[in-house]
Design an enzyme around this catalytic site. Structure first.
Site, PDB file in Angstrom:
ATOM      1  N   GLY A  43       0.808  -1.213   0.000  1.00 12.19           N
ATOM      2  CA  GLY A  43       0.000   0.000   0.000  1.00 12.19           C
ATOM      3  C   GLY A  43       0.840   1.262   0.000  1.00 12.19           C
ATOM      4  O   GLY A  43       0.548   2.226  -0.715  1.00 12.19           O
ATOM      5  N   CYS A  44       1.899   1.260   0.792  1.00 11.09           N
ATOM      6  CA  CYS A  44       2.765   2.438   0.888  1.00 11.09           C
ATOM      7  C   CYS A  44       3.532   2.661  -0.410  1.00 11.09           C
ATOM      8  O   CYS A  44       3.757   3.802  -0.818  1.00 11.09           O
ATOM      9  CB  CYS A  44       3.714   2.297   2.072  1.00 11.09           C
ATOM     10  SG  CYS A  44       2.836   2.237   3.652  1.00 11.09           S
ATOM     11  N   THR A  45       3.899   1.581  -1.074  1.00 14.20           N
ATOM     12  CA  THR A  45       4.594   1.692  -2.358  1.00 14.20           C
ATOM     13  C   THR A  45       3.651   2.261  -3.415  1.00 14.20           C
ATOM     14  O   THR A  45       4.022   3.170  -4.166  1.00 14.20           O
ATOM     15  CB  THR A  45       5.151   0.324  -2.793  1.00 14.20           C
ATOM     16  OG1 THR A  45       6.091  -0.116  -1.798  1.00 14.20           O
ATOM     17  CG2 THR A  45       5.838   0.402  -4.142  1.00 14.20           C
ATOM     18  N   ALA A  48       3.157   6.020  -2.681  1.00 13.21           N
ATOM     19  CA  ALA A  48       4.354   6.796  -3.017  1.00 13.21           C
ATOM     20  C   ALA A  48       4.524   6.920  -4.532  1.00 13.21           C
ATOM     21  O   ALA A  48       4.831   8.004  -5.046  1.00 13.21           O
ATOM     22  CB  ALA A  48       5.591   6.152  -2.395  1.00 13.21           C
TER      23      ALA A  48
END
Length: 150
Positions: A43-45, A48
């Site tokens: 999710g964070c990738t 970003a």
């Protein structure tokens, strides 16, 4: 929890490049300050990379993107290099900025409770006041939603 119209808490944090970045560096400019749980996670990738792909559109609106998590500067540097991120990632290892912004919360996963960052985005105006807050961010389409708000 911070809300629209509140003064954004000041911070000075080390970035992925080792430089110290503070909110006051962006006086007179709009800042998208997004808090995320952990580098290198799916999710964070996605979040970003979505911001990465829209950086020029944000710059066209005189808006700067800053990502914050509790990961180390070294981990941020690896994350930034691996995904060719084109904006600063700030390290809040001691969690003081996360606490000041109210994003350090009790979370639950598969019945297990733990403390962590609740994915949250703040849009901060050039006067240092919060223009918008998005809590419990859903990653897909989030960068586009924020782009429409600035």
């Amino acid at each position: 929890m911070l809300k629209m119209g509140d003064k954004a808490p000041a911070f000075k944090l080390p970035s992925d490049s080792g430089e110290v970045v503070s909110l006051s560096d962006f006086k007179g400019k709009t800042v998208v300050l997004y808090f995320y749980p952990k580098d290198m996670t799916p999710g964070c990738t996605t979040e970003a990379c979505d911001f990465r792909d829209r950086v020029q559109k944000f710059k066209n609106k005189k808006t700067f993107i800053l990502g914050i998590s509790r990961d180390s500067v070294e981990r941020h540097a690896k994350f930034k290099e691996k995904y060719e991120l084109n904006f600063p990632l700030l390290s809040d290892e001691n969690g003081k900025t996360c606490e000041a912004y109210g994003v350090w919360k009790e979370k639950s996963l598969y019945g297990r409770k733990f403390m962590g960052i609740e994915r949250t985005t703040f849009v901060i105006g050039g006067n240092g006041k919060i223009i918008d807050v998005v809590n419990k961010v859903k990653v897909n389409g989030h960068a586009d939603d924020i782009l429409e708000k600035v």
